[in-house]
Design a protein around this motif. Structure first.
Motif, PDB file in Angstrom:
ATOM      1  N   PRO A   1       0.816  -1.227   0.000  1.00 56.44           N
ATOM      2  CA  PRO A   1       0.000   0.000   0.000  1.00 56.44           C
ATOM      3  C   PRO A   1       0.842   1.267   0.000  1.00 56.44           C
ATOM      4  CG  PRO A   1      -0.086  -1.084   2.138  1.00 56.44           C
ATOM      5  CD  PRO A   1       0.583  -2.033   1.206  1.00 56.44           C
ATOM      6  N   LEU A   2       2.017   1.224   0.630  1.00 54.34           N
ATOM      7  CA  LEU A   2       2.895   2.388   0.660  1.00 54.34           C
ATOM      8  C   LEU A   2       3.395   2.725  -0.748  1.00 54.34           C
ATOM      9  CD1 LEU A   2       4.423   4.510   2.308  1.00 54.34           C
ATOM     10  CD2 LEU A   2       6.219   2.800   2.683  1.00 54.34           C
TER      11      LEU A   2
ATOM     12  N   GLN B   1       2.006   1.792  -3.590  1.00 57.17           N
ATOM     13  CA  GLN B   1       0.868   2.173  -4.423  1.00 57.17           C
ATOM     14  C   GLN B   1       0.467   3.622  -4.184  1.00 57.17           C
ATOM     15  OE1 GLN B   1      -1.935  -0.892  -3.288  1.00 57.17           O
ATOM     16  NE2 GLN B   1      -1.477  -2.130  -5.104  1.00 57.17           N
ATOM     17  N   ALA B   2       0.534   4.069  -2.934  1.00 61.11           N
ATOM     18  CA  ALA B   2       0.176   5.453  -2.620  1.00 61.11           C
ATOM     19  C   ALA B   2       1.196   6.434  -3.180  1.00 61.11           C
ATOM     20  CB  ALA B   2       0.049   5.627  -1.112  1.00 61.11           C
ATOM     21  N   GLN B   3       2.451   6.045  -3.248  1.00 61.96           N
ATOM     22  CA  GLN B   3       3.492   6.945  -3.728  1.00 61.96           C
ATOM     23  C   GLN B   3       3.487   7.095  -5.246  1.00 61.96           C
ATOM     24  OE1 GLN B   3       7.042   5.263  -2.044  1.00 61.96           O
ATOM     25  NE2 GLN B   3       6.735   6.231  -0.052  1.00 61.96           N
TER      26      GLN B   3
END
Length: 304
Positions: A168-169, A171-173
């Motif tokens: 998720p980290l 993907q968010a970046q």
């Protein structure tokens, strides 16, 4: 608008003060009863007969063997999961490909499968009567009831932790910074080392901490594949069980206190990592917009 309503609006809630205090009180009571009190009981029981009895229990050859095997297992399983976690997170977060959802599901598989079932699967595959058992016996290779089986079981139950922290980290970046680095002439390795890795380092550290804590505390899968050979294939959790079943409560709690201490150290490191991450992000948010990219590492790629 009354002063109380203004305060609630500023706090982002509409509940009155007594509701908030009630919820906080229930939470603190729950934490005390189910976390703090059992943790205190472990150390109290461990030192019930004094420090000499505590230290004597830890100096037993079987206890040292269990501690050593636990550390060896963690030292093998965590780096393997570190490589897999980064590779899986990079693949899932940065690329679109056929079968991506299947790979994501497989990453989560150990969360849904009982550790005992996982251990039985390894026995079915590598046991004496298993699929590869006869071939392994012919070549004098021991996996089940030996260190390799313990490592395999530990790797299986712990491999989602790092990947699940990073996916998720990443993907968010998004991919903008990596694309900017490539435009500036960076190679793939430079892009990963100077751009991607600095952006995920705190999530990576947190994932490694959780993975290590689970590796050292794993019981179910290891219990099935270890054979409970005293002084050879017993890890710390298995050694605690044996001591407790033999009514050696002080020795059992002495070894258990080491695992509890590991949990406390893990919590401290996690808190420090989160504090450092928040501090770093605040420093970046305070920078002028034209300097944010430089702070995130693209300039380092350009000069590498």
């Amino acid at each position: 608008m009354s002063t109380n309503l203004i305060r609630r609006a500023e706090a982002g809630t509409t509940e009155s003060a007594w509701v908030r205090y009630t919820l906080i009180g229930i939470t603190l009571i729950f934490l005390f009863l189910f976390l703090v009190l059992p943790l205190a009981a472990v150390f109290t029981e461990a030192f019930r007969k004094g420090f000499d009895a505590y230290w004597t229990a830890l100096q037993e050859p079987d206890a040292w063997s269990a501690i050593r095997l636990t550390l060896i297992t963690a030292l093998i399983a965590v780096p393997l999961n570190l490589v897999f976690g980064i590779a899986a997170a990079w693949c899932i977060a940065k690329y679109e490909f056929r079968g991506k959802s299947v790979l994501t599901t497989l990453v989560d598989l150990p969360f849904s499968v009982s550790p005992v079932v996982a251990g039985l699967v390894y026995v079915l595959m590598f046991g004496a009567q298993g699929w590869f058992g006869p071939w392994l016996q012919e070549h004098d290779i021991k996996i089940i009831f030996a260190v390799p089986g313990i490592v395999l079981a530990t790797v299986f139950v712990t491999f989602p932790f790092i990947a699940r922290e990073l996916i998720p980290l990443m993907q968010a970046q998004g991919n903008e910074e990596e694309q900017a680095a490539i435009v500036l002439g960076a190679t793939g390795w430079q892009t990963f080392w100077y751009v991607t890795l600095p952006n995920i380092k705190w999530g990576l550290i947190y994932g490694v901490i959780l993975c290590n804590a689970r590796a050292m505390g794993e019981f179910g899968a290891v219990s099935v594949v270890s054979g409970h050979i005293r002084g050879q294939t017993n890890t710390m959790p298995l050694h605690v069980e044996i001591l407790y079943n033999e009514y050696q409560s002080v020795a059992a709690f002495a070894v258990a206190s080491l695992l509890a201490l590991l949990a406390l150290v893990t919590l401290v490191i996690k808190s420090v990592a989160e504090w450092r991450h928040e501090r770093e992000m605040k420093a970046i948010r305070d920078l002028p917009p034209e300097n944010v990219t430089t702070a995130l590492g693209v300039a380092s790629v350009k000069t590498a």
